[in-house]
Design a protein around this motif. Structure first.
Motif, short mmCIF file in Angstrom:
data_model
loop_
_atom_site.label_atom_id
_atom_site.label_comp_id
_atom_site.label_asym_id
_atom_site.label_seq_id
_atom_site.Cartn_x
_atom_site.Cartn_y
_atom_site.Cartn_z
N VAL A 22 0.83 -1.21 0.00
CA VAL A 22 0.00 0.00 0.00
C VAL A 22 0.87 1.26 0.00
O VAL A 22 0.57 2.23 -0.70
CB VAL A 22 -0.96 -0.01 1.20
CG1 VAL A 22 -1.69 1.31 1.33
CG2 VAL A 22 -1.98 -1.15 1.04
N HIS A 45 0.91 4.21 -2.86
CA HIS A 45 0.75 5.63 -2.53
C HIS A 45 1.85 6.47 -3.17
O HIS A 45 1.60 7.56 -3.71
CB HIS A 45 0.76 5.81 -1.01
CG HIS A 45 0.76 7.23 -0.56
ND1 HIS A 45 -0.38 8.01 -0.57
CD2 HIS A 45 1.77 8.04 -0.10
CE1 HIS A 45 -0.09 9.23 -0.13
NE2 HIS A 45 1.20 9.26 0.15
N VAL A 55 -5.44 4.63 -1.46
CA VAL A 55 -5.93 3.36 -0.94
C VAL A 55 -6.69 3.61 0.36
O VAL A 55 -6.21 4.32 1.25
CB VAL A 55 -4.78 2.37 -0.67
CG1 VAL A 55 -5.33 1.07 -0.08
CG2 VAL A 55 -3.99 2.09 -1.94
N THR A 56 -7.89 3.03 0.46
CA THR A 56 -8.63 3.00 1.72
C THR A 56 -8.63 1.56 2.20
O THR A 56 -9.06 0.66 1.49
CB THR A 56 -10.07 3.49 1.54
OG1 THR A 56 -10.06 4.85 1.09
CG2 THR A 56 -10.83 3.42 2.87
N CYS A 76 -2.26 6.08 3.62
CA CYS A 76 -3.42 5.21 3.49
C CYS A 76 -4.54 5.71 4.40
O CYS A 76 -4.28 6.14 5.53
CB CYS A 76 -3.02 3.79 3.88
SG CYS A 76 -4.33 2.57 3.92
#
Length: 368
Positions: free
Chosen positions: A30, A34, A40-41, A62
């Motif tokens: 993640v 980024h 990203v959630t 995140c």
């Protein structure tokens, strides 16, 4: 990639490694996404006291949404993910409502998104569906655009595609260079050999063979074991049990002893091509790594030059008896060079981005 992706990720936990070995893997992937400009959630359930044992605060790379074990709330989050996301990922082993999430995410497919099942324990999943023809996940596999796996190589690819997967792609563990690196040794981690891993049923016998037995037979050497669950396990007096080792201490744990030991779970060893996260963590710290044998090791590291491979506890005993600090340092340095060249999370995220862009936008990018 010019197209910014909004990615919804339903997984076990990205903020806590407590009984959650996938945390390091999720963080590395993640964080690298980024850096590439994607959002990203990460949706994770509040279970197993993970929030009380966090390793990190909510990161700036995140958006983390922690939800209660409540199906009604989860339905709302799924709607939010569908409305806002280009890519929706359901990871295996979330730990709460896994069957429900697998089914609901499979229904969320549209012309404008991708739905992905990311299996962080493919051998266990495949063994489960092979042994139960009524497993509900069987019918869901063909509905996902991709099945991504934590490891497994061609045997896992073949098994998933035999079960209807449109495309199965391993996204292997790797090194997070921001988190794992060489540090000064700490006296509490001094010893000849250190092992870090939670006590799990399909690993315990291998730990007895590759760690506990050699420790007993080498009373003049100090051994260390970290991870949850080993407190009541009978071991020789020259073994120090450290309990849960937080991520912030992993670098010192890897840098201090003469060597660190990797022991695969039975299912991972069976399928091969499944290097544990801790192998790359240790390599990033320049550690001399000793690993039990599994098929595909040479895909990642050169045996005897970048990693030491053993097939029994007796071989562990022999290695520790003969290993010198000079040779250990040379092997650790070689492993460190290899991970920087080929096995960082930037390498893995680039592969993932290429896979997604080809499917969503038809961009012709190399998957090498």
């Amino acid at each position: 990639m010019e197209n910014k992706l909004n990615i919804a990720f339903f997984g076990s936990s990205i903020v806590s490694a407590y009984w959650n070995g996938a945390a390091t893997y999720y963080r590395g992937i993640v964080k690298a996404l980024h850096k590439m400009g994607h959002d990203v959630t990460f949706y994770e359930p509040d279970i197993f006291e993970r929030q009380e044992h966090r390793d990190i605060d909510d990161p700036d790379w995140c958006n983390v949404i922690v939800y209660k074990k409540d199906k009604l709330s989860l339905r709302g989050l799924l709607r939010k993910a569908q409305e806002e996301s280009d890519v929706i990922i359901k990871a295996s082993g979330v730990g709460a409502y896994d069957d429900f999430l697998e089914s609901e995410v499979a229904k969320m497919k549209s012309k404008k998104n991708l739905i992905i099942f990311w299996d962080v324990d493919a051998p266990a999943t495949l063994d489960r569906i092979e042994n139960d023809e009524n497993d509900p996940f069987r019918d869901l596999i063909p509905k996902y655009d991709f099945v991504l796996t934590y490891g497994g190589g061609q045997p896992v690819i073949d098994a998933y595609e035999k079960n209807g997967a449109k495309k199965c792609i391993p996204i292997y563990n790797a090194l997070d260079t921001d988190t794992h690196f060489s540090v000064d040794p700490e006296s509490k981690f001094e010893g000849s050999l250190a092992f870090l891993g939670n006590r799990l049923p399909d690993r315990e016998k291998r730990v007895e063979e590759f760690f506990i037995k050699p420790a007993k037979e080498l009373p003049d050497h100090k051994f260390l074991i970290g991870g949850s669950g080993w407190g009541d396990k009978k071991m020789s007096d020259n073994v120090d049990y450290l309990g849960h080792v937080y991520t912030k201490d992993h670098n010192a744990f890897n840098c201090t002893p003469m060597a660190v030991l990797n022991i695969s779970r039975d299912s991972m060893a069976k399928y091969g091509f499944s290097p544990a996260t801790r192998i790359f963590e240790a390599a990033g710290a320049g550690a001399c790594i000793i690993t039990d044998y599994w098929k595909g090791i040479s895909t990642f590291f050169e045996p005897d030059e970048e990693i030491i491979v053993v097939k029994s506890g007796e071989e562990v005993k022999k290695v520790i008896s003969e290993l010198t600090p000079e040779r250990a340092k040379k092997i650790g340095e070689a492993a460190y060079k290899k991970v920087l060249e080929k096995h960082t999370y930037e390498h893995r995220a680039a592969l993932l981005e290429s896979v997604i862009s080809r499917k969503l936008y038809g961009e012709a990018k190399s998957l090498d």
